[in-house]
Scaffold this active site. Structure first.
Site, PDB file in Angstrom:
ATOM      1  N   TRP A 127      -3.731  -1.707  -1.421  1.00 39.02           N
ATOM      2  CA  TRP A 127      -3.601  -2.902  -2.254  1.00 39.02           C
ATOM      3  C   TRP A 127      -4.097  -4.029  -1.360  1.00 39.02           C
ATOM      4  CZ3 TRP A 127      -2.592  -3.951  -7.225  1.00 39.02           C
ATOM      5  CH2 TRP A 127      -2.320  -5.258  -7.563  1.00 39.02           C
ATOM      6  N   ARG A 178       2.159   1.517  -6.005  1.00 42.10           N
ATOM      7  CA  ARG A 178       2.200   0.551  -4.882  1.00 42.10           C
ATOM      8  C   ARG A 178       0.833  -0.049  -4.592  1.00 42.10           C
ATOM      9  NH1 ARG A 178       6.520   0.639  -1.657  1.00 42.10           N
ATOM     10  NH2 ARG A 178       5.283  -0.131   0.072  1.00 42.10           N
ATOM     11  N   ASN A 208       0.307  -0.352   6.236  1.00 36.88           N
ATOM     12  CA  ASN A 208       0.740  -1.233   5.153  1.00 36.88           C
ATOM     13  C   ASN A 208       1.359  -2.452   5.826  1.00 36.88           C
ATOM     14  OD1 ASN A 208       1.597  -2.442   2.789  1.00 36.88           O
ATOM     15  ND2 ASN A 208       3.540  -1.328   2.743  1.00 36.88           N
ATOM     16  N   GLY A 209       0.860  -3.643   5.497  1.00 43.56           N
ATOM     17  CA  GLY A 209       1.420  -4.868   6.082  1.00 43.56           C
ATOM     18  C   GLY A 209       0.302  -5.829   6.466  1.00 43.56           C
ATOM     19  N   LYS A 226      -0.516  -4.081 -20.519  1.00 44.26           N
ATOM     20  CA  LYS A 226      -0.283  -4.864 -19.304  1.00 44.26           C
ATOM     21  C   LYS A 226      -1.389  -5.890 -19.088  1.00 44.26           C
ATOM     22  CE  LYS A 226       1.579  -6.375 -15.637  1.00 44.26           C
ATOM     23  NZ  LYS A 226       2.707  -7.319 -15.847  1.00 44.26           N
ATOM     24  N   LYS A 248       9.899 -13.544 -22.813  1.00 44.96           N
ATOM     25  CA  LYS A 248      10.493 -12.339 -22.209  1.00 44.96           C
ATOM     26  C   LYS A 248      11.361 -11.615 -23.233  1.00 44.96           C
ATOM     27  CE  LYS A 248       8.453 -11.692 -19.021  1.00 44.96           C
ATOM     28  NZ  LYS A 248       7.413 -12.602 -19.259  1.00 44.96           N
ATOM     29  N   GLU A 278       9.048 -19.424 -21.463  1.00 48.21           N
ATOM     30  CA  GLU A 278       8.957 -18.137 -20.761  1.00 48.21           C
ATOM     31  C   GLU A 278      10.153 -17.250 -21.065  1.00 48.21           C
ATOM     32  OE1 GLU A 278       6.754 -16.492 -19.465  1.00 48.21           O
ATOM     33  OE2 GLU A 278       7.772 -14.994 -18.266  1.00 48.21           O
ATOM     34  N   HIS A 318      13.667 -32.461 -34.593  1.00 47.46           N
ATOM     35  CA  HIS A 318      12.508 -32.663 -35.496  1.00 47.46           C
ATOM     36  C   HIS A 318      12.204 -31.403 -36.282  1.00 47.46           C
ATOM     37  CE1 HIS A 318      11.648 -36.543 -33.621  1.00 47.46           C
ATOM     38  NE2 HIS A 318      11.956 -35.958 -32.483  1.00 47.46           N
ATOM     39  N   CYS A 351       0.867  -1.179   0.000  1.00 48.73           N
ATOM     40  CA  CYS A 351       0.000   0.000   0.000  1.00 48.73           C
ATOM     41  C   CYS A 351       0.904   1.229   0.000  1.00 48.73           C
ATOM     42  CB  CYS A 351      -0.862   0.023   1.257  1.00 48.73           C
ATOM     43  SG  CYS A 351      -1.832  -1.455   1.465  1.00 48.73           S
ATOM     44  N   GLU A 384       9.218 -10.031 -26.081  1.00 47.52           N
ATOM     45  CA  GLU A 384       8.289  -8.929 -25.807  1.00 47.52           C
ATOM     46  C   GLU A 384       8.981  -7.643 -25.362  1.00 47.52           C
ATOM     47  OE1 GLU A 384       5.409  -9.389 -22.654  1.00 47.52           O
ATOM     48  OE2 GLU A 384       6.687 -10.757 -21.584  1.00 47.52           O
TER      49      GLU A 384
END
Ligand code: AGP
Length: 609
Positions: free
Chosen positions: A74, A27, A100-101, A604, A485, A481, A504, A2, A488
């Site tokens: 958050w 955040r 925050n926590g 995103k 990365k 992956e 093959h 947060c 993109e």
């Protein structure tokens, strides 16, 4: 994560707090709020939505007072609602707090102060703290806060003000970051430097178990026993823009570096030394687990790669048949969904249109939906029967990094627990799996500390237009992956392939201009076969970069470059092997003068079909 900002000084607090909070929006942004003190009263405005949206509704800047707190949330405990937004206040509304926590023992505290007549208006852990402070308040805010903090268990960064002491702002920190900004006739608190950098560059970093007592002209720091602590005042030289990225050049690199901490945050409160507890309020009970006869994983992009790793984990540890589907394909098929079919949707944003459509498609056929999501209250979360939240915090970089590794961690926790409930893993094996998991943050950190090797290697390949990524077994998805990365963020054409499949077809492409990245970590399953694949590449003049186990001498003779990774259990290797590939993609992109945070043509969250 947060965002917290606080102010005490000679100016009107509200405008400074709003602007500071906007600088922390990365955040967390599912709700926002502010508290000020004017004419001996605590004023509160808060609501659901991003800061701009809430500001339009409540007009924060109209709030009077030269002291105040602001917070962007958050959500981790409690849904995304106005009542759960911060700040929270005591019952008499004369003490206000932002947090925050995660407070581990908040339920016990609520029960204790509830017996003393305190009633609650939210279901957050934070509200328990402000009522505990009020319960201890006998005329001195600092003393009341110290008594309360000595009863808390868990992580917190707190801002506290009270109409009983309208010129005092208290800050407290344990695990969650909180800084103090030292000004002229004014002082600040914030979760991060960007919020206050335009007002002061003089910063005090609160350490765990410390509180700050701020007035407009003074800052005193104490430990939890009330002893005064002398602290160094640092001078920050960053620009505001650099500060928003925590000193990193890009959010992508910042988020790669956040992986050790967000992996710890994602498992926090869900594991002990010898057991895993996923239930909490998820409803994923042992009975639910025993009903599962088959699993279909639906996802897109990087989350789909996480699903492929999950397939390997689940079949190995929980002995349940799994298939992994591109959500965009699954939704147009007529899949067989019998009783006992569990759909697992994996999504960082929780808003990907194809994944949302896929779970709706499956629900119509009677499937139960479990989702692994990073954004609380997102569409996919809301439409699932069971939600397992990752706690990666907001992921700003378009390329998914910390979200991916926390998805893998959540899949691992879930799989070990299901395997244990179904009797495939015994108590000792669960303990061993938890022990292996606890090694990860430090092991990932050790690779981040050696990132220069990756940067040096990236320089050798920035002119290459193509690359091939090879992996076997549980690391085949990591080959996919790693290729994604690179594609993109650096726009290099890269393909991930099962190492055995190379002969093959793709082997026709091998030459000195086609770097081949091979995940060749030491294991007793496919390592020797991977070495043979490397020989095949070398025999055709290919250049091989190996992601290899630290200390592996055999591989040194076979390849051109090595990026070493620490050794852990086979099934956790993907969380280690992916880190150098994330860094490699990032450095190639930056060396090719691209902005890795905003790659061309990408968004995103793909909320359109
Ligand atoms: C990954 O780096 C990409 N940004 C993309 O593939 C992403 O993983 C995909 O769009 C799925 O997003 P989600 O996890 O939010 O559903």
């Amino acid at each position: 994560m947060c965002g917290i900002v606080g102010y005490v000084g000679e100016k009107e607090a509200a405008p400074l707090l709003v602007e500071g909070l906007k600088k922390l929006e990365y955040r967390g942004y599912d709700s926002a709020g502010m508290a000020t003190i004017s004419e001996k009263k605590v004023l509160i405005e808060k609501d659901v939505g991003k800061i701009e949206e809430v500001d339009k509704k409540v007009n924060f800047k109209s709030m009077k007072g030269k002291i105040g707190l602001a917070h962007s949330r958050w959500a981790t405990h409690g849904d995304v609602t106005k009542e759960n937004a911060h700040p929270h206040t005591s019952m008499k509304e004369d003490i206000s707090i932002v947090h925050n926590g995660i407070i581990e023992n908040f339920a016990d505290i609520k029960k204790k102060v509830g017996k003393e007549g305190h009633t609650f208006s939210s279901d957050t852990d934070t509200e328990a703290i402000v009522h505990l402070i009020a319960a201890h308040h006998e005329g001195n805010l600092k003393e009341a806060v110290l008594k309360a903090l000595n009863e808390l268990e868990g992580a917190y960064a707190l801002g506290i003000i009270s109409s009983k002491e309208p010129h005092t702002l208290i800050a407290a920190r344990n695990e969650s970051p909180l800084i103090i900004g030292v000004g002229e006739g004014e002082n600040f608190i914030a979760s991060d430097v960007p919020a206050i950098l335009e007002h002061t560059k003089k910063i005090i970093y609160l350490d765990n178990g410390e509180i700050g007592v701020l007035t407009k002209d003074n800052v005193d720091i104490f430990d939890l026993e009330g002893n005064k602590v002398e602290k160094k005042i640092h001078t920050i030289e960053w620009t505001v823009e650099k500060a928003e990225k925590g000193g990193f050049d890009h959010f992508m690199l910042k988020e790669i570096f956040e992986q050790p901490s967000v992996i710890s945050e994602t498992v926090e409160g869900r594991i002990s030394e010898d057991s895993i507890d996923l239930n909490g309020k998820t409803g994923f009970t042992s009975e639910e687990m025993k009903r599962i006869k088959r699993i279909i994983i639906v996802a897109c992009g990087t989350s789909w790669h996480a699903g492929l790793v999950g397939e390997f984990m689940i079949e190995e540890l929980a002995k349940i048949p799994v298939e992994v589907e591109y959500a965009s394909e699954f939704r147009y098929r007529d899949p067989i969904v019998e009783k006992g079919t569990l759909i697992i949707a994996i999504s960082q944003s929780g808003e990907t249109a194809d994944t949302l459509a896929a779970i709706r498609h499956a629900k119509k056929k009677g499937a139960k939906i479990l989702s692994i999501v990073n954004v609380k209250g997102s569409s996919i979360a809301r439409e699932s029967d069971i939600v397992l939240y990752t706690k990666a915090g907001p992921e700003i970089g378009v390329a998914s990094t910390k979200a991916f590794t926390t998805q893998l961690i959540m899949l691992y926790l879930m799989t070990v627990e299901i395997g244990h409930v179904l009797g495939h893993t015994n108590d000792q094996q669960v303990k061993n799996r938890i022990r292996d998991l606890r090694l990860l943050p430090l092991q990932i950190q050790s690779m981040l500390d050696e990132r220069k090797n990756v940067h040096t290697l990236a320089k050798k390949f920035i002119e290459k237009a193509h690359a091939l990524y090879l992996g076997r077994g549980i690391n085949f998805p990591i080959a996919l992956e790693g290729a994604l990365k690179l594609k993109e963020v650096s726009y290099v054409h890269a393909e991930g392939y099962p190492a055995a499949e190379m002969k093959h077809g793709p082997i026709a492409l091998i030459d000195k201009n086609m770097p081949v990245v091979v995940i060749a970590t030491k294991d007793d399953r496919t390592y020797k076969k991977v070495l043979s694949n490397i020989q095949e590449v070398k025999a055709r003049g290919g250049i091989v970069i190996a992601i290899a186990s630290k200390g592996d001498r055999d591989i040194k003779k076979c390849v051109d470059y090595i990026l070493p990774v620490p050794q852990n259990s086979y099934i956790l290797t993907p969380l280690l092997a992916v880190v150098p590939l994330q860094l490699f993609a990032y450095y190639v992109a930056v060396l090719r003068k691209h902005d890795p945070d905003k790659p061309k043509n990408l968004a995103k969250s793909v909320t359109v079909e």
